[in-house]
Design an enzyme around this catalytic site. Structure first.
Site, PDB file in Angstrom:
ATOM      1  N   CYS A  76       0.795  -1.206   0.151  1.00  0.00           N
ATOM      2  CA  CYS A  76       0.108   0.015  -0.104  1.00  0.00           C
ATOM      3  C   CYS A  76       0.909   1.405  -0.085  1.00  0.00           C
ATOM      4  O   CYS A  76       1.428   1.491  -0.944  1.00  0.00           O
ATOM      5  CB  CYS A  76      -1.021  -0.011   1.207  1.00  0.00           C
ATOM      6  SG  CYS A  76      -2.464   1.151   0.775  1.00  0.00           S
ATOM      7  N   HIS A 113      -3.551  -4.661   0.258  1.00  0.00           N
ATOM      8  CA  HIS A 113      -3.357  -5.000   1.670  1.00  0.00           C
ATOM      9  C   HIS A 113      -3.326  -6.207   1.901  1.00  0.00           C
ATOM     10  O   HIS A 113      -4.255  -7.136   2.781  1.00  0.00           O
ATOM     11  CB  HIS A 113      -4.213  -4.396   2.665  1.00  0.00           C
ATOM     12  CG  HIS A 113      -3.714  -2.763   3.002  1.00  0.00           C
ATOM     13  ND1 HIS A 113      -2.820  -2.637   3.979  1.00  0.00           N
ATOM     14  CD2 HIS A 113      -4.192  -1.762   2.719  1.00  0.00           C
ATOM     15  CE1 HIS A 113      -2.669  -1.143   4.031  1.00  0.00           C
ATOM     16  NE2 HIS A 113      -3.296  -0.784   3.212  1.00  0.00           N
ATOM     17  N   GLU A 133      -1.805  -8.458   4.100  1.00  0.00           N
ATOM     18  CA  GLU A 133      -1.805  -8.607   5.476  1.00  0.00           C
ATOM     19  C   GLU A 133      -2.974  -8.777   6.097  1.00  0.00           C
ATOM     20  O   GLU A 133      -3.283  -9.303   7.113  1.00  0.00           O
ATOM     21  CB  GLU A 133      -0.559  -7.637   6.122  1.00  0.00           C
ATOM     22  CG  GLU A 133      -1.165  -6.388   6.790  1.00  0.00           C
ATOM     23  CD  GLU A 133      -1.539  -5.606   5.726  1.00  0.00           C
ATOM     24  OE1 GLU A 133      -1.239  -5.803   4.474  1.00  0.00           O
ATOM     25  OE2 GLU A 133      -2.055  -4.329   6.071  1.00  0.00           O
TER      26      GLU A 133
END
Ligand code: MN
Length: 243
Positions: free
Chosen positions: A112, A215, A217
């Site tokens: 990001c 993203h 994660e």
């Protein structure tokens, strides 16, 4: 085989308190992929580089995490109305650290804000605010849950990001209003959303470098496909250490 590759993960900085912040999903993703995560807090703006830049000697890989906007002064522009919050301490810390990593061919993964940090560190430029600068953009700041995949990206066949995912189209989440505008020299855009926004960059002629605009994660615990970029970083870090 030695010990697990040491992966430095850059942290955010609370604008009011200065507290260092990070979502645990980053270090857990690195650990889940076999890496040893170490969290890196941005120092104050007046702390001299020689007090902290030496950490790069110890790292096998660098993960640039998500966060606020990059100061457009870093790529030679004045701030537009659509610019959001910026963090000068973090810009200086991450851009310096990234340039050093690129010089030494230490593997870098940008997530990001991290793809934007990577692009600017290597000499590229950003849209400060895609909603006012690009006509017909999709909704890139989803209001769905953080793990929900709200738009698709098309990955370029033959690219690293394609090899990592093993498919041409991947559904991703989206929490950004900036994006890469001008690619750094030697870099290629290797993923695009349907509106033409760049969603991944890499440097085929350089070291192992990958930036993704989404993203992973926030998704990997729900869909293991999205752990693949973390595994890419840990494997590249392990391989580069053995050279
Ligand atoms: Mn997006």
């Amino acid at each position: 085989m030695g010990s697990a590759p040491l992966i430095g993960i850059t942290m955010g900085r609370d604008r009011n308190t200065g507290a260092a912040t990070i979502s645990p999903d980053y270090p857990f993703g690195v650990a889940e992929s076999g890496g040893l995560p170490v969290l890196l807090a941005a120092p104050g703006i007046r702390v001299p580089e020689d007090r902290w830049l030496g950490i790069i000697d110890r790292l096998d890989g660098l993960l640039l995490s998500g966060g606020p906007d990059i100061d457009p002064a870093e790529f030679g522009e004045q701030p537009l109305c659509g610019l959001g919050a910026v963090s000068p301490e973090r810009d200086r810390f991450e851009l310096t650290l990234t340039r050093e990593a690129l010089c030494r061919r230490i593997p870098v993964l940008g997530i990001c804000r991290g793809i934007q940090t990577l692009a600017v560190a290597a000499g590229g430029t950003l849209y400060q605010d895609i909603n006012t600068q690009v006509a017909g953009v999709l909704k890139h700041r989803q209001e769905a849950p953080y793990w929900h995949v709200s738009h698709t990206v098309r990955l370029t066949a033959g690219s690293a990001v394609f090899a990592v995912h093993g498919r041409e189209e991947v559904a991703v989440n989206s929490f950004h209003h900036q994006a890469v505008k001008g690619l750094p020299p030697g870099y290629e855009a290797t993923a695009f959303s349907a509106d033409g926004i760049i969603e991944a960059i890499e440097c085929p002629s350089g070291g192992p470098v990958l930036g993704v605009q989404w993203h992973p994660e926030r998704i990997w615990a729900h869909d293991p496909l999205h752990l693949a970029v973390f595994r890419w970083l840990v494997e590249a870090a392990g391989a580069s250490r053995e050279v």
